[in-house]
Scaffold this motif. Structure first.
Motif, PDB file in Angstrom:
ATOM      1  N   LYS A 154       0.884  -1.124  -0.107  1.00 21.63           N
ATOM      2  CA  LYS A 154       0.020  -0.138  -0.007  1.00 21.63           C
ATOM      3  C   LYS A 154       0.705   1.135   0.077  1.00 21.63           C
ATOM      4  O   LYS A 154       0.770   2.086  -0.715  1.00 21.63           O
ATOM      5  N   ASN A 172      -4.091  -5.502   5.652  1.00 23.87           N
ATOM      6  CA  ASN A 172      -5.359  -5.877   4.777  1.00 23.87           C
ATOM      7  C   ASN A 172      -6.320  -6.624   5.435  1.00 23.87           C
ATOM      8  O   ASN A 172      -7.314  -6.197   6.173  1.00 23.87           O
ATOM      9  N   LEU A 203      -5.422  -6.165  -2.432  1.00 22.41           N
ATOM     10  CA  LEU A 203      -6.684  -5.814  -1.903  1.00 22.41           C
ATOM     11  C   LEU A 203      -7.809  -6.391  -2.571  1.00 22.41           C
ATOM     12  O   LEU A 203      -8.841  -6.915  -2.338  1.00 22.41           O
ATOM     13  N   LEU A 259      -3.710  -1.994  -5.503  1.00 22.77           N
ATOM     14  CA  LEU A 259      -4.940  -2.470  -5.501  1.00 22.77           C
ATOM     15  C   LEU A 259      -4.677  -4.159  -5.568  1.00 22.77           C
ATOM     16  O   LEU A 259      -5.652  -5.003  -5.197  1.00 22.77           O
ATOM     17  N   GLU A 316     -11.980  -4.833  -1.864  1.00 18.01           N
ATOM     18  CA  GLU A 316     -11.217  -3.703  -1.302  1.00 18.01           C
ATOM     19  C   GLU A 316     -12.090  -3.114  -0.487  1.00 18.01           C
ATOM     20  O   GLU A 316     -11.587  -2.354   0.451  1.00 18.01           O
ATOM     21  N   LYS A 359     -10.030   5.035  -0.604  1.00 16.17           N
ATOM     22  CA  LYS A 359      -9.554   3.624   0.070  1.00 16.17           C
ATOM     23  C   LYS A 359      -8.135   4.071   0.398  1.00 16.17           C
ATOM     24  O   LYS A 359      -7.561   3.476   1.520  1.00 16.17           O
TER      25      LYS A 359
END
Lengths: 650, 209
Positions: free
Chosen positions: A45, A536, A116, A113, A525, A429
């Motif tokens: 991330k 996560n 996720l 992403l 996600e 997000k």
């Protein structure tokens, strides 16, 4: 499979999400703090957001270069820039936008992403992921260091010999580009390997291939494309560097060289590249549009198939960049025909998007505006693409502003509009906060009108015969008005981008809290808090349909997706590896911990390339060995698995 | 191990994945697949190199080749060395599978030594040529193609030596030996590419003579 000793197996414990579980996972997954943690982090991330920010900085640099050129071209016979400065600016503008912005920004979104969307905790190779980022950053710095050395690449991003050869270009200008591109190729290759293996092996149990979000398909497809195409350009630049530094004869006409060999190697890569920098953006739009249309994407399978087909066809058409080089007629016919065929998968995607809007109930928010206008740009780019794929038309249009218009509708229209849709969509997000909707819509209209005012008139400028890459033009050619419109448009668009940046800053610090699923979106996600915790998913999700969060209203699954109860995988930094097609659990994998070695390896490797640039053979030797040593320690094996059943931490 | 399917049942109370291998043990871990992907991209690199060679060859025809075509005096022994090395490395890999550490160490270092002999022999052949890198485009391609392959051999030798060292330090056992399989995979790839290089550089010129 032979029976494994007990210390090499584990039965994942199934359980619910509890506060204790979250606390213990947080303890296991949190990296180090301070400088060590900052340089050594492998959290996808953090790396994804860094990738996006870095690529955005390059977008701004490339944009500023374009604005200076547009001032120069606003009217006839301007003298703001010398011809050499103009050469340098358009070369750096192309290099920056194509190599340092367009792919890296998509990689950034994908790195953020992938785990996720797939329902896992990190990429397949987290340290390699960090390495990809650092190498990308340093290759950008390497190429931009040419400004400090006063030797900026000046032969265009396509860098055709003979002009890029030593005889005509004796400075270090082209060497910065050549070596920097080889360095960047290493970043792209390692990144692609990571995406491919992550996609194939880390999907949540139950997320079979036909339940995987389209964006992941786009990125995976182009990762395969990268693996096949990037060696061509790395080789092309390496041979060019040999020609320039060691007197080989690949591209010069003396002693049996062939300038066209460069064009083949370059376009063998740079044509597929066109799809490489748009397919993930198309995937993003394919995932974003349905959310705002309140229904699943129409023709999911066809869109995925179109994505893969486009990439495959993309490899068969590189010669259509070379219609004007005097190649044989048969070649012209084949490559022209093959180029037309690409319209078929493109049209499939367009109809799927239009149908999704048509049968849906669109909610007009900023991400939807960017996605919908993306479709319009896509169609315009496609139509002018058909025109340039036709040999007789191309011989007229070749090297005029028409080609520039087509190229920018493709790259800005498809890549940038897709990216901005993705930015507005996934910003909550990433940061846990919303961007201001009103400011977002205002910025959108500036970008949209600015973009079209910039590039639509370029079609006419080109049809009236204005060649590209000229630093000025005489009065009375009839090109004045369209050039002025283009310049005005470019500033309007730049203002729009500035508003987007202000929107990002405002949202990052003052935006209202987003909550887990502000858009009511269907993919995994959105099932976790925003921003996501460091690990996560507290328990590994088990997926039973293509839209795990919309199962209640769609009723399409074979079972119920499990999000709050599942394998806990809390005996150290662990994630689950599943089978390639059906995503059945295969093994429990250990996730690499933070490490400084990827950063050190990047430093020594960049130093190695710098030593090559300056012809310091001993320094190059030492730095090369140091790079290998970094790899040696990076991969140092542990005789005992650190995470045996029962022990809490590594 | 109970059978699992990708259809998740409505009720997750009793779901179980059974005992799964932990880390990259006997079941293939991500590393092996990562290496497979690297091999694909490296194979493409050689495809583009050989494309460049044939592109020039088809444009200039027989005149492009040097008067003295590359012969088999060195290249056949070199080929033999590489084939033997692949077999030796394979024996080493079998050794660790059976838990015999010393066979593994011997096999990997033996393979590396054969690789070093290959590089030495190729260096002798390079010195034997009466043209240099900058003579003409044939010479440039000859040295670049064989040089690229040589660099890959050197890379493979370093990998094999590293694995031999780690195996000697007792880092691996019969179940935990993924890195050795990965290095062996790369080594076999380097040998396989040699077949394409050998055919292109040493065999095809004689076909058109």
């Amino acid at each position: 499979m032979p029976q494994l000793p007990a210390q090499y197996t584990q039965e994942p414990e199934i359980g619910p999400i509890t506060q204790e579980l979250r606390a213990s996972l947080a303890k296991t997954w949190e990296g180090e703090t301070g400088l060590r943690g900052w340089l050594g982090t492998v959290d996808h991330k953090i790396l994804g957001i860094r990738y996006i920010i870095t690529a955005f900085v390059f977008l701004i640099l490339g944009g500023l270069e374009a604005l200076v050129m547009r001032i120069q071209l606003a009217g006839p016979e301007q003298t703001l820039l010398t011809p050499e400065q103009y050469n340098e600016l358009f070369s750096m503008h192309g290099i920056t936008m194509i190599f340092l912005y367009a792919l890296p920004i998509l990689s950034g979104f994908s790195i953020f992403l992938f785990p996720l969307l797939l329902g896992t905790r990190d990429m397949a190779f987290p340290r390699l992921n960090a390495f990809s980022y650092w190498v990308f950053l340093f290759s950008g710095l390497f190429i931009y260091a040419s400004f400090l050395a006063g030797a900026v690449p000046n032969a265009g991003w396509f860098n055709y010999p003979p002009y890029s050869l030593k005889q005509y270009n004796p400075g270090m200008n082209i060497d910065f580009y050549a070596l920097g591109m080889i360095l960047l190729g290493i970043s792209t290759t390692t990144g692609s390997i990571n995406f491919l293996i992550t996609f194939l092996r880390l999907r949540a149990p139950g997320m079979s291939l036909n339940r995987t979000p389209v964006m992941l398909w786009g990125t995976t497809t182009i990762s395969v494309g990268n693996l096949l195409a990037v060696p061509a350009v790395s080789l092309a630049f390496f041979l060019l560097w040999l020609d320039r530094q060691y007197g080989t004869h690949f591209y010069g006409v003396e002693e049996g060289g062939k300038p066209l060999l460069w064009q083949h190697l370059f376009w063998l890569y740079a044509h597929p590249w066109v799809y490489i920098i748009v397919l993930p953006a198309m995937g993003m739009v394919s995932d974003i549009l349905p959310v705002f249309c309140r229904r699943p994407l129409v023709g999911y399978s066809l869109v995925v198939l179109a994505t893969v087909t486009t990439m495959i066809l993309g490899f068969g058409v590189w010669v259509h960049h070379m219609f004007a080089t005097g190649i044989p007629f048969l070649s012209l016919s084949y490559f022209s025909g093959a180029s037309f065929i690409i319209t078929i998968p493109s049209a499939v995607s367009v109809f799927a998007w239009v149908a999704t809007i048509w049968v849906g109930r669109p909610v007009i928010k900023t991400p939807f505006l960017y996605s919908a206008s993306f479709i319009v740009m896509f169609v315009i780019a496609g139509v002018s693409g058909v025109m340039t794929a036709s040999v007789p038309a191309d011989l007229q249009l070749h090297d005029t502003y028409f080609v520039l218009a087509h190229l920018h509708y493709t790259i800005v229209g498809i890549n940038l509009f897709g990216v901005l849709a993705g930015l507005y969509f996934w910003f909550p997000k990433m940061t846990g906060r919303m961007m201001n909707e009103r400011l977002g819509v205002i910025a959108f209209w500036f970008v949209f009108f600015g973009f079209n005012l910039t590039f639509l008139p370029m079609h006419w400028t080109g049809l009236m015969g204005m060649p590209r890459r000229i630093y000025t033009y005489p009065a009375g050619t009839g090109w004045d008005l369209t050039n002025m419109l283009t310049t005005v448009g470019s500033f309007v668009m730049a203002f729009g981008i500035l508003l987007v940046l202000i929107n990002v800053m405002q949202g990052r610090w003052f935006g209202k809290r987003a909550g887990p699923n502000p858009w009511d979106a269907p993919t995994l996600e959105w099932s976790m808090p925003s921003p996501p915790p460091v690990y996560n998913f507290a328990v590994q999700p088990m997926v039973a349909s293509r839209h795990p969060l919309w199962e209640d209203r769609l009723g399409e699954g074979t079972g119920r997706t499990a999000l709050d109860r599942g394998p806990m995988l809390d005996k150290g930094k662990q994630q689950l590896i599943t089978s390639m097609f059906d995503s059945e659990p295969l093994l429990v994998s250990k996730v690499a911990s933070d490490s400084l070695w990827p950063f050190f390896a990047t430093l020594t490797m960049t130093g190695f390339f710098a030593a090559l640039l300056f012809h310091w053979p001993y320094a190059a030797g030492v730095l090369g060995v140091l790079t290998l040593l970094c790899g040696f320690f990076w991969n140092w094996p542990h005789a005992q698995l650190e995470q045996v059943a029962g022990s809490q931490n590594a | 191990m109970p059978e699992t399917t990708h259809e998740i049942p409505d009720e997750q109370r009793d779901i179980s994945f059974g005992r799964l291998p932990l880390g990259s043990t006997d079941a293939r871990g991500n590393g092996w697949f990562g290496m497979a992907a690297l091999v694909v991209t490296e194979a493409c690199l050689f495809a583009y190199l050989l494309f460049s060679y044939y592109y020039m060859a088809f444009h200039f025809g027989r005149d492009w080749l040097p008067d003295e075509l590359p012969g088999f005096k060195f290249s056949v022994p070199m080929t033999a060395l590489l084939f033997t090395s692949s077999a030796v490395v394979w024996i080493g890999e079998r050794g660790i599978q059976k838990g015999r550490n010393w066979i593994c160490v011997a096999g990997l270092s033996g393979g590396a030594l054969l690789g070093i002999a290959f590089v030495a022999l190729e260096a002798v052949e390079w010195a034997d040529k009466d043209f240099t890198l900058s003579t003409d485009s044939y010479a440039s391609l000859y040295f670049t193609v064989t040089g690229f392959h040589m660099a890959h051999v050197v890379g493979g030798v370093l990998m094999l030596l590293t694995m031999a060292l780690w195996a000697a330090l007792g880092k691996f056992d019969a179940h935990r030996r993924d890195p050795i399989s990965i290095a062996a995979f790369y080594w076999h790839f380097v040998d396989a590419v040699w077949i394409a290089v050998f055919t292109t550089i040493y065999v095809t010129p004689h076909l058109f003579n």
